[in-house]
Design a protein around this motif. Structure first.
Motif, PDB file in Angstrom:
ATOM      1  N   GLU A 171       0.831  -1.206   0.000  1.00 29.19           N
ATOM      2  CA  GLU A 171       0.000   0.000   0.000  1.00 29.19           C
ATOM      3  C   GLU A 171       0.865   1.256   0.000  1.00 29.19           C
ATOM      4  OE1 GLU A 171      -3.067   0.421  -0.441  1.00 29.19           O
ATOM      5  OE2 GLU A 171      -4.178  -1.359   0.193  1.00 29.19           O
ATOM      6  N   MET A 172       1.983   1.219   0.713  1.00 25.50           N
ATOM      7  CA  MET A 172       2.888   2.367   0.729  1.00 25.50           C
ATOM      8  C   MET A 172       3.466   2.617  -0.662  1.00 25.50           C
ATOM      9  SD  MET A 172       6.521   2.922   2.691  1.00 25.50           S
ATOM     10  CE  MET A 172       7.371   1.776   1.584  1.00 25.50           C
ATOM     11  N   ILE A 173       3.894   1.548  -1.325  1.00 26.47           N
ATOM     12  CA  ILE A 173       4.452   1.686  -2.672  1.00 26.47           C
ATOM     13  C   ILE A 173       3.401   2.235  -3.624  1.00 26.47           C
ATOM     14  CG2 ILE A 173       5.442   0.455  -4.639  1.00 26.47           C
ATOM     15  CD1 ILE A 173       6.556  -1.583  -2.596  1.00 26.47           C
ATOM     16  N   LEU A 174       2.187   1.674  -3.541  1.00 31.21           N
ATOM     17  CA  LEU A 174       1.103   2.098  -4.429  1.00 31.21           C
ATOM     18  C   LEU A 174       0.803   3.579  -4.261  1.00 31.21           C
ATOM     19  CD1 LEU A 174      -1.221   1.567  -6.392  1.00 31.21           C
ATOM     20  CD2 LEU A 174      -2.595   0.812  -4.443  1.00 31.21           C
ATOM     21  N   ALA A 175       0.636   4.030  -3.007  1.00 37.06           N
ATOM     22  CA  ALA A 175       0.300   5.428  -2.757  1.00 37.06           C
ATOM     23  C   ALA A 175       1.429   6.355  -3.201  1.00 37.06           C
ATOM     24  CB  ALA A 175       0.006   5.630  -1.272  1.00 37.06           C
ATOM     25  N   THR A 176       2.673   5.940  -2.965  1.00 32.38           N
ATOM     26  CA  THR A 176       3.809   6.785  -3.321  1.00 32.38           C
ATOM     27  C   THR A 176       3.963   6.908  -4.829  1.00 32.38           C
ATOM     28  OG1 THR A 176       4.921   6.060  -1.293  1.00 32.38           O
ATOM     29  CG2 THR A 176       6.256   7.186  -2.927  1.00 32.38           C
ATOM     30  N   LEU A 177       3.907   5.798  -5.538  1.00 36.89           N
ATOM     31  CA  LEU A 177       4.040   5.846  -6.994  1.00 36.89           C
ATOM     32  C   LEU A 177       2.886   6.616  -7.631  1.00 36.89           C
ATOM     33  CD1 LEU A 177       5.333   2.279  -7.966  1.00 36.89           C
ATOM     34  CD2 LEU A 177       6.632   4.363  -7.451  1.00 36.89           C
ATOM     35  N   ARG A 178       1.692   6.439  -7.089  1.00 33.74           N
ATOM     36  CA  ARG A 178       0.542   7.180  -7.609  1.00 33.74           C
ATOM     37  C   ARG A 178       0.759   8.683  -7.424  1.00 33.74           C
ATOM     38  NH1 ARG A 178      -4.502   4.664  -5.275  1.00 33.74           N
ATOM     39  NH2 ARG A 178      -3.597   5.507  -3.373  1.00 33.74           N
ATOM     40  N   GLY A 179       1.291   9.062  -6.255  1.00 36.08           N
ATOM     41  CA  GLY A 179       1.588  10.472  -6.018  1.00 36.08           C
ATOM     42  C   GLY A 179       2.638  11.008  -6.968  1.00 36.08           C
ATOM     43  N   PHE A 180       3.648  10.195  -7.246  1.00 37.33           N
ATOM     44  CA  PHE A 180       4.686  10.616  -8.191  1.00 37.33           C
ATOM     45  C   PHE A 180       4.117  10.822  -9.587  1.00 37.33           C
ATOM     46  CE2 PHE A 180       8.233   8.387  -5.577  1.00 37.33           C
ATOM     47  CZ  PHE A 180       8.329   9.492  -4.754  1.00 37.33           C
ATOM     48  N   LEU A 181       3.212   9.944  -9.993  1.00 35.31           N
ATOM     49  CA  LEU A 181       2.605  10.073 -11.312  1.00 35.31           C
ATOM     50  C   LEU A 181       1.818  11.377 -11.425  1.00 35.31           C
ATOM     51  CD1 LEU A 181       1.345   6.420 -11.889  1.00 35.31           C
ATOM     52  CD2 LEU A 181       3.194   7.571 -13.115  1.00 35.31           C
ATOM     53  N   VAL A 182       1.053  11.699 -10.373  1.00 37.14           N
ATOM     54  CA  VAL A 182       0.286  12.944 -10.374  1.00 37.14           C
ATOM     55  C   VAL A 182       1.226  14.142 -10.398  1.00 37.14           C
ATOM     56  CG1 VAL A 182      -1.307  14.382  -9.051  1.00 37.14           C
ATOM     57  CG2 VAL A 182      -1.692  11.918  -9.201  1.00 37.14           C
TER      58      VAL A 182
END
Length: 212
Positions: A171-182
């Motif tokens: 979940e940490m990886i998912l949230a972080t990568l999603r934030g980077f994409l945005v």
């Protein structure tokens, strides 16, 4: 004889039954594919049942036989869009490193995300923005798309970790990568995103080292 196609009418009920047949299911999938093609070209903004009908080469009434309105059509089309264009490539990129570290696998996945089709990235970016603007309509498909990443993320975590720890890190990886994409789309600060990603990699290296 009442031939209206309104909700609850005999004609609609009969068509609903036929829509569940193999032929009806094939027709539903065909319509969904055409609508998905339209989303790839025109994005999510101003999506409507009538626009979907034009893209599918049919009428909005026919779509209502197979789908419960524009929101239902959108919920079905968006996850399918990602599956069609990415398939198992995301998971393959992660598993391809075999004996690599968790950080190595996340780096491979991030590289794969950067190579996604531009049209697909635009739709997913729009979905995130629209989910914040209109959560009633877009939050659920946005959440479903994000959750498609979780199985691949869970699969790359060390097998000797507990289920709870694997879920926490995934979940940490998912949230972080999603934030980077945005951040990459909204600010254009690729250097900043790259620096943040390297910080994530170091955090994952520490996390994996702590479990040894």
């Amino acid at each position: 004889m009442n031939t209206s196609a309104g909700d609850g009418s005999p004609e609609r009920a009969e068509y609903r039954r036929s829509a569940g047949s193999p032929r009806g299911e094939a027709r539903r999938r065909e319509l969904l594919e055409r609508v998905t093609d339209d989303l790839m070209v025109n994005g999510l903004v101003d999506f409507s049942l009538r626009r979907a009908a034009r893209a599918a080469g049919t009428t909005h009434k026919v779509l209502l036989y197979y789908f419960d309105g524009a929101d239902d059509l959108l919920r079905q089309a968006v996850p399918g869009l990602r599956e069609r264009h990415i398939g198992n490539a995301f998971a393959t990129a992660a598993q391809g490193l075999g004996g690599g570290t968790l950080a190595d696998r996340v780096r491979a996945m991030w590289q794969h995300l950067g190579e996604e089709d531009a049209g697909l990235r635009r739709v997913l970016d729009q979905l995130i923005g629209l989910a914040m603007y209109d959560p009633v309509r877009y939050a659920e498909p946005g959440r479903e798309v994000s959750q498609q990443y979780l199985p691949a993320l869970l699969s790359i975590c060390p097998e000797d970790w507990s289920d709870r720890r694997r879920h926490e890190v995934a979940e940490m990886i998912l949230a972080t990568l999603r934030g980077f994409l945005v951040e990459r789309v909204t600010s254009g600060d690729t250097a900043g995103v790259d620096a943040g990603f390297e910080a994530l990699i170091r955090a994952l290296e520490r996390e994996e080292a702590a479990g040894r």
